[in-house]
Design an enzyme around this catalytic site. Structure first.
Site, PDB file in Angstrom:
ATOM      1  N   ALA A   1      -2.704   9.122   5.756  1.00 22.29           N
ATOM      2  CA  ALA A   1      -1.334   8.984   6.270  1.00 22.29           C
ATOM      3  C   ALA A   1      -0.993  10.116   7.234  1.00 22.29           C
ATOM      4  CB  ALA A   1      -0.340   8.940   5.112  1.00 22.29           C
TER       5      ALA A   1
ATOM      6  N   GLY B   1      -6.889  11.301  -0.792  1.00 18.23           N
ATOM      7  CA  GLY B   1      -7.421  10.526   0.335  1.00 18.23           C
ATOM      8  C   GLY B   1      -6.324   9.816   1.102  1.00 18.23           C
ATOM      9  N   CYS B   2      -5.388   9.225   0.378  1.00 16.02           N
ATOM     10  CA  CYS B   2      -4.301   8.472   1.030  1.00 16.02           C
ATOM     11  C   CYS B   2      -3.363   9.408   1.781  1.00 16.02           C
ATOM     12  CB  CYS B   2      -3.548   7.640  -0.003  1.00 16.02           C
ATOM     13  SG  CYS B   2      -4.611   6.384  -0.761  1.00 16.02           S
ATOM     14  N   THR B   3      -3.165  10.617   1.249  1.00 17.50           N
ATOM     15  CA  THR B   3      -2.332  11.602   1.935  1.00 17.50           C
ATOM     16  C   THR B   3      -3.014  12.031   3.231  1.00 17.50           C
ATOM     17  OG1 THR B   3      -1.346  12.351  -0.130  1.00 17.50           O
ATOM     18  CG2 THR B   3      -1.247  13.879   1.740  1.00 17.50           C
TER      19      THR B   3
END
Length: 159
Positions: free
Chosen positions: A52, A47-49
């Site tokens: 970003a 999710g964070c990738t």
């Protein structure tokens, strides 16, 4: 203990944190500019990738609209550097391992995860205006909706 929740018009809590290379980045560095400050749980997770990379892919458009971007997580600078390099991220990723800034912005505390209440990073996105006030505050954002939010920020706060 009740969590702090920032609202539109509040003064953005100051921060001074190391980036992926150990250089200090302060909110005051952006005085006179609008900046998107987003908080995410952990570098290099799916999710964070995705989140970003959405910011990376829209960065030129954000910058052209007068919006800078800063990402903050509890990850150490070394992990942020690997994440930045692996995903070719071109905006600052800041390290807040003691979670003091996360807490000041209301981006750390109780949240639901897989039906359980846990303590952790609350994925949150803010727009700080040129004078250091909160222009938008969104808590519990979904990583998959980042592109939609970016488009909205450009139309609402750009220029």
């Amino acid at each position: 203990m009740p969590q702090t929740r920032l609202e539109v018009g509040d003064k953005a809590p100051a921060f001074s944190l190391p980036d992926a290379d150990g250089n200090t980045v302060k909110l005051s560095d952006y005085k006179g500019r609008k900046v998107v400050v987003y908080f995410y749980p952990a570098a290099s997770t799916p999710g964070c990738t995705k989140q970003a990379c959405e910011f990376r892919d829209n960065l030129a458009e954000l910058n052209n609209a007068g919006l800078d971007v800063v990402g903050i997580s509890p990850d150490k600078p070394e992990k942020l550097a690997k994440f930045r390099d692996a995903e070719q991220l071109t905006f600052p990723l800041l390290s807040d391992p003691e979670r003091k800034v996360l807490e000041a912005w209301g981006a750390y505390g109780e949240k639901k995860m897989y039906g359980k209440t846990v303590q952790g990073v609350i994925r949150s996105t803010f727009v700080v205006d040129e004078k250091g006030a909160i222009a938008a505050a969104q808590y519990n954002v979904k990583a998959s909706h980042t592109a939609t939010k970016i488009t909205r920020f450009i139309s609402e706060f750009g220029g």
